[in-house]
Design a protein around this motif. Structure first.
Motif, PDB file in Angstrom:
ATOM      1  N   ALA A   1       0.844  -1.201   0.000  1.00 26.65           N
ATOM      2  CA  ALA A   1       0.000   0.000   0.000  1.00 26.65           C
ATOM      3  C   ALA A   1       0.876   1.247   0.000  1.00 26.65           C
ATOM      4  CB  ALA A   1      -0.921  -0.005   1.214  1.00 26.65           C
ATOM      5  N   MET A   2       1.950   1.205   0.783  1.00 24.03           N
ATOM      6  CA  MET A   2       2.831   2.362   0.872  1.00 24.03           C
ATOM      7  C   MET A   2       3.529   2.599  -0.465  1.00 24.03           C
ATOM      8  SD  MET A   2       5.601   3.085   3.750  1.00 24.03           S
ATOM      9  CE  MET A   2       7.232   3.610   3.357  1.00 24.03           C
ATOM     10  N   LYS A   3       4.007   1.515  -1.053  1.00 30.28           N
ATOM     11  CA  LYS A   3       4.745   1.640  -2.309  1.00 30.28           C
ATOM     12  C   LYS A   3       3.856   2.203  -3.416  1.00 30.28           C
ATOM     13  CE  LYS A   3       7.463  -1.304  -5.314  1.00 30.28           C
ATOM     14  NZ  LYS A   3       7.328  -2.725  -5.646  1.00 30.28           N
ATOM     15  N   HIS A   4       2.631   1.729  -3.484  1.00 29.85           N
ATOM     16  CA  HIS A   4       1.755   2.154  -4.585  1.00 29.85           C
ATOM     17  C   HIS A   4       0.763   3.222  -4.169  1.00 29.85           C
ATOM     18  CE1 HIS A   4       3.282  -1.010  -7.196  1.00 29.85           C
ATOM     19  NE2 HIS A   4       3.231  -1.807  -6.146  1.00 29.85           N
ATOM     20  N   LYS A   5       0.940   3.740  -2.958  1.00 30.05           N
ATOM     21  CA  LYS A   5       0.056   4.787  -2.445  1.00 30.05           C
ATOM     22  C   LYS A   5      -1.430   4.414  -2.572  1.00 30.05           C
ATOM     23  CE  LYS A   5       3.096   8.632  -2.298  1.00 30.05           C
ATOM     24  NZ  LYS A   5       3.885   7.976  -1.262  1.00 30.05           N
ATOM     25  N   VAL A   6      -1.745   3.212  -2.156  1.00 28.56           N
ATOM     26  CA  VAL A   6      -3.145   2.794  -2.147  1.00 28.56           C
ATOM     27  C   VAL A   6      -3.798   3.326  -0.877  1.00 28.56           C
ATOM     28  CG1 VAL A   6      -4.716   0.821  -2.137  1.00 28.56           C
ATOM     29  CG2 VAL A   6      -2.547   0.689  -3.397  1.00 28.56           C
ATOM     30  N   ARG A   7      -4.949   3.939  -1.025  1.00 29.62           N
ATOM     31  CA  ARG A   7      -5.668   4.419   0.166  1.00 29.62           C
ATOM     32  C   ARG A   7      -6.411   3.250   0.779  1.00 29.62           C
ATOM     33  NH1 ARG A   7      -5.753   9.872   0.798  1.00 29.62           N
ATOM     34  NH2 ARG A   7      -7.502   9.894   2.236  1.00 29.62           N
ATOM     35  N   VAL A   8      -5.849   2.765   1.882  1.00 29.56           N
ATOM     36  CA  VAL A   8      -6.436   1.605   2.550  1.00 29.56           C
ATOM     37  C   VAL A   8      -7.235   2.083   3.747  1.00 29.56           C
ATOM     38  CG1 VAL A   8      -5.916  -0.478   3.889  1.00 29.56           C
ATOM     39  CG2 VAL A   8      -4.574   0.056   1.845  1.00 29.56           C
ATOM     40  N   GLN A   9      -8.429   1.513   3.895  1.00 21.81           N
ATOM     41  CA  GLN A   9      -9.216   1.794   5.090  1.00 21.81           C
ATOM     42  C   GLN A   9      -9.479   0.463   5.795  1.00 21.81           C
ATOM     43  OE1 GLN A   9     -13.247   4.195   6.347  1.00 21.81           O
ATOM     44  NE2 GLN A   9     -13.117   3.454   4.278  1.00 21.81           N
ATOM     45  N   VAL A  10      -9.193   0.412   7.089  1.00 24.42           N
ATOM     46  CA  VAL A  10      -9.474  -0.790   7.872  1.00 24.42           C
ATOM     47  C   VAL A  10     -10.761  -0.544   8.645  1.00 24.42           C
ATOM     48  CG1 VAL A  10      -8.660  -2.340   9.687  1.00 24.42           C
ATOM     49  CG2 VAL A  10      -7.012  -1.214   8.180  1.00 24.42           C
ATOM     50  N   LEU A  11     -11.752  -1.413   8.496  1.00 21.62           N
ATOM     51  CA  LEU A  11     -13.010  -1.206   9.202  1.00 21.62           C
ATOM     52  C   LEU A  11     -13.710  -2.532   9.479  1.00 21.62           C
ATOM     53  CD1 LEU A  11     -15.343   0.621   6.623  1.00 21.62           C
ATOM     54  CD2 LEU A  11     -13.414  -0.750   6.013  1.00 21.62           C
ATOM     55  N   SER A  12     -14.761  -2.472  10.274  1.00 21.01           N
ATOM     56  CA  SER A  12     -15.433  -3.708  10.678  1.00 21.01           C
ATOM     57  C   SER A  12     -16.621  -4.000   9.772  1.00 21.01           C
ATOM     58  CB  SER A  12     -15.920  -3.577  12.121  1.00 21.01           C
ATOM     59  OG  SER A  12     -16.871  -4.582  12.391  1.00 21.01           O
ATOM     60  N   SER A  13     -16.787  -5.285   9.447  1.00 23.16           N
ATOM     61  CA  SER A  13     -17.958  -5.644   8.647  1.00 23.16           C
ATOM     62  C   SER A  13     -19.181  -5.806   9.543  1.00 23.16           C
ATOM     63  CB  SER A  13     -17.707  -6.915   7.852  1.00 23.16           C
ATOM     64  OG  SER A  13     -17.453  -7.996   8.711  1.00 23.16           O
TER      65      SER A  13
ATOM     66  N   LYS B 234     -19.382   2.050  11.778  1.00 25.00           N
ATOM     67  CA  LYS B 234     -18.513   3.153  12.186  1.00 25.00           C
ATOM     68  C   LYS B 234     -17.351   3.313  11.202  1.00 25.00           C
ATOM     69  CE  LYS B 234     -19.644   2.849  17.023  1.00 25.00           C
ATOM     70  NZ  LYS B 234     -19.381   1.658  17.819  1.00 25.00           N
ATOM     71  N   PRO B 235     -16.884   4.549  11.045  1.00 32.93           N
ATOM     72  CA  PRO B 235     -15.713   4.746  10.182  1.00 32.93           C
ATOM     73  C   PRO B 235     -14.492   4.046  10.771  1.00 32.93           C
ATOM     74  CG  PRO B 235     -16.257   6.774  11.356  1.00 32.93           C
ATOM     75  CD  PRO B 235     -17.355   5.815  11.631  1.00 32.93           C
ATOM     76  N   GLY B 236     -13.607   3.584   9.900  1.00 38.31           N
ATOM     77  CA  GLY B 236     -12.450   2.840  10.377  1.00 38.31           C
ATOM     78  C   GLY B 236     -11.211   3.708  10.454  1.00 38.31           C
ATOM     79  N   THR B 237     -10.070   3.100  10.192  1.00 33.12           N
ATOM     80  CA  THR B 237      -8.788   3.803  10.210  1.00 33.12           C
ATOM     81  C   THR B 237      -8.243   3.867   8.788  1.00 33.12           C
ATOM     82  OG1 THR B 237      -8.326   2.906  12.396  1.00 33.12           O
ATOM     83  CG2 THR B 237      -6.450   3.784  11.161  1.00 33.12           C
ATOM     84  N   LEU B 238      -7.783   5.035   8.412  1.00 37.60           N
ATOM     85  CA  LEU B 238      -7.250   5.241   7.074  1.00 37.60           C
ATOM     86  C   LEU B 238      -5.725   5.231   7.107  1.00 37.60           C
ATOM     87  CD1 LEU B 238      -8.946   5.783   4.540  1.00 37.60           C
ATOM     88  CD2 LEU B 238      -8.530   8.225   4.897  1.00 37.60           C
ATOM     89  N   LEU B 239      -5.109   4.465   6.217  1.00 30.16           N
ATOM     90  CA  LEU B 239      -3.647   4.486   6.083  1.00 30.16           C
ATOM     91  C   LEU B 239      -3.277   5.590   5.113  1.00 30.16           C
ATOM     92  CD1 LEU B 239      -3.932   1.707   7.374  1.00 30.16           C
ATOM     93  CD2 LEU B 239      -2.254   0.846   5.775  1.00 30.16           C
ATOM     94  N   VAL B 240      -2.413   6.484   5.550  1.00 34.10           N
ATOM     95  CA  VAL B 240      -2.108   7.659   4.727  1.00 34.10           C
ATOM     96  C   VAL B 240      -0.621   7.978   4.767  1.00 34.10           C
ATOM     97  CG1 VAL B 240      -4.375   8.715   5.088  1.00 34.10           C
ATOM     98  CG2 VAL B 240      -2.524   9.192   6.697  1.00 34.10           C
ATOM     99  N   ASP B 241      -0.236   8.939   3.944  1.00 35.49           N
ATOM    100  CA  ASP B 241       1.139   9.429   3.986  1.00 35.49           C
ATOM    101  C   ASP B 241       1.394  10.145   5.300  1.00 35.49           C
ATOM    102  OD1 ASP B 241       2.444   8.676   1.702  1.00 35.49           O
ATOM    103  OD2 ASP B 241       1.512  10.270   0.508  1.00 35.49           O
ATOM    104  N   GLU B 242       2.671  10.141   5.657  1.00 32.71           N
ATOM    105  CA  GLU B 242       3.049  10.764   6.923  1.00 32.71           C
ATOM    106  C   GLU B 242       2.539  12.202   7.060  1.00 32.71           C
ATOM    107  OE1 GLU B 242       7.014   9.580   7.759  1.00 32.71           O
ATOM    108  OE2 GLU B 242       7.326  11.320   9.028  1.00 32.71           O
TER     109      GLU B 242
END
Ligand code: ASP
Ligand code: MG
Length: 412
Positions: free
Chosen positions: A222-234, A238-246
């Motif tokens: 995800a970091m290498k290809h700058k994919v916007r990943v969101q971790v959330l519950s099925s 509720k909104p989850g956590t977004l992986l983003v640039d520093e």
């Protein structure tokens, strides 16, 4: 119209009711006008069962046998991909499953831990353009010579992120049984908070240091290809956590999380004659035996007569301890060390945060907090954005809670 990849983990597809629930989630994404590619894990527990069956008939001595392992073990995802496509059709969402060979989803031939090489998206895109939801089994790949592969335990996360990267998807939503990434393990630290955002690099440290939310490789990808990943519950909305640039982690915080791993063992080799090359002599054979050494400390040497002696302490995974010991015992005559001391009642506690790059004193806070609780530190290691200490396992929970409070992470 956006293209979204949704990945559902084993608990999200654990039974047919859950699969129907997933189908409804997919449907609501489709109803927003989006194109959707779904990546599924096997039903939770299935992969373990498949591995047991394999182990019952083979000790997997050859590459050919490892290839058959992957044929068996990848099948759990085939089942859930077909079931989800059916569940989608049952609620009037046109869907089709496509296995790794049908895309194709190419990997190398390191069976059981294959690495993704190339994903062809033509067939998949054609299906999307016909208005279909495409359901892809996670975890599986195919070699150029058409052997089935698997991507390592937890590999469906990596499948999802890799597909999102290949398709240049707007987002990759990773649905799991927790609501996101927390400042610490909520089962131990009741005051842990869900993070709204986390930097890729922080997530990478957390994943490699024991937080089990995402497979490490998926975060790297995800970091290498700058994919916007969101971790959330099925299981919640509720909104989850977004992986983003520093730069995007705007909340001003120094430490992002406190994490731990119980899977460590400590080894001390005492009384080694101290001369150039001893580290290479100890760690070379361990590396050859594919044992991953993590933390290392070498003591200042002590003189005795004309000779100098030193002690070396390091950690390996608990599961590698026996292998490490037999390597070291075989070296006894060559190294002329005095003693081997081991301790597997240890745990590693780490604090992680990109704020460490620009702030001093964060390590000191860790040492002071542990000292105040009377917790002895056996080994320390640091990187730019993390500090790890090895402590007795019995103090693990106390240490986690104390550090969580000390760094101001507790839920207010
Ligand atoms: N089913 C595989 C496993 O249990 C892959 C995954 O779920 O990510 O490891
Ligand atoms: Mg998983």
């Amino acid at each position: 119209m956006a293209l979204i990849v949704q990945k559902f983990g084993g608990t999200s597809v654990a039974n047919t009711d859950n699969i129907k629930n997933v189908a409804r989630r997919v449907k609501s994404e489709v109803e927003k006008g989006n194109q959707v590619v779904v990546v599924v894990s096997a039903m939770s527990g299935t992969t373990d069962q498949l591995i047991k069956w394999v182990n019952a008939v083979s000790s997997l001595n050859t590459k050919e046998e490892e290839a058959e392992h992957d044929v068996v073990v990848s099948s759990g995802e085939q089942v859930t991909s077909g079931l989800l496509a059916l569940a989608l059709r049952a609620i009037d969402v046109p869907a089709i499953s496509m296995q790794a060979w049908q895309l194709p989803f190419y990997s190398d031939d390191m069976f059981r831990k294959a690495r993704i090489e190339d994903i062809e998206t033509g067939a998949l895109t054609d299906a999307l353009n016909k208005g279909l939801v495409v359901v892809v089994p996670g975890f599986q790949g195919i070699t150029r010579s058409k052997r089935v592969t698997t991507l390592g335990r937890g590999g469906s996360d990596t499948s999802g992120v890799a597909l999102a990267a290949a398709l240049k998807a707007e987002r990759c939503d990773i649905y799991t049984d927790v609501e996101g990434v927390y400042t610490s393990d909520p089962r131990v630290v009741t005051k842990a908070r869900k993070l709204r955002k986390i930097a890729y690099e922080e997530m990478m440290e957390m994943a490699s240091l024991g937080a089990k939310v995402l497979q490490l490789r998926s975060v790297e990808m995800a970091m290498k290809h700058k994919v916007r990943v969101q971790v959330l519950s099925s299981f919640s909305d509720k909104p989850g956590t977004l992986l983003v640039d520093e730069e995007e982690v705007m909340e001003r915080r120094l430490i992002t999380g406190v994490t731990y791993s119980r899977g460590e063992a400590q080894v001390t080799v005492t009384g080694i004659p101290d001369k150039p090359g001893i580290a290479a002599e100890i760690f070379g054979p361990l590396a050859d035996a594919e044992i991953n050494v993590d933390m290392i400390v070498q003591n200042i040497s002590e003189a005795s007569g004309n000779e100098k002696f030193t002690d070396m302490t390091f950690t390996v995974g608990k599961t590698d301890l026996d292998k490490a010991l037999s390597s070291l015992k075989a070296l006894k005559d060559k190294l002329k060390y005095r003693e081997l001391i081991t301790n597997d009642q240890v745990a590693k506690v780490s604090v992680v945060g990109v704020g460490m790059r620009s702030h001093a004193g964060l390590a000191q806070k860790m040492f002071k907090t542990l000292a105040e609780k009377g917790i002895n530190i056996h080994v320390i290691s640091t990187s730019e954005i993390k500090i790890s200490v090895l402590i007795s396992e019995e103090y693990l929970e106390l240490a986690l809670r104390a550090l969580h409070t000390a760094y101001g992470l507790d839920e207010k």
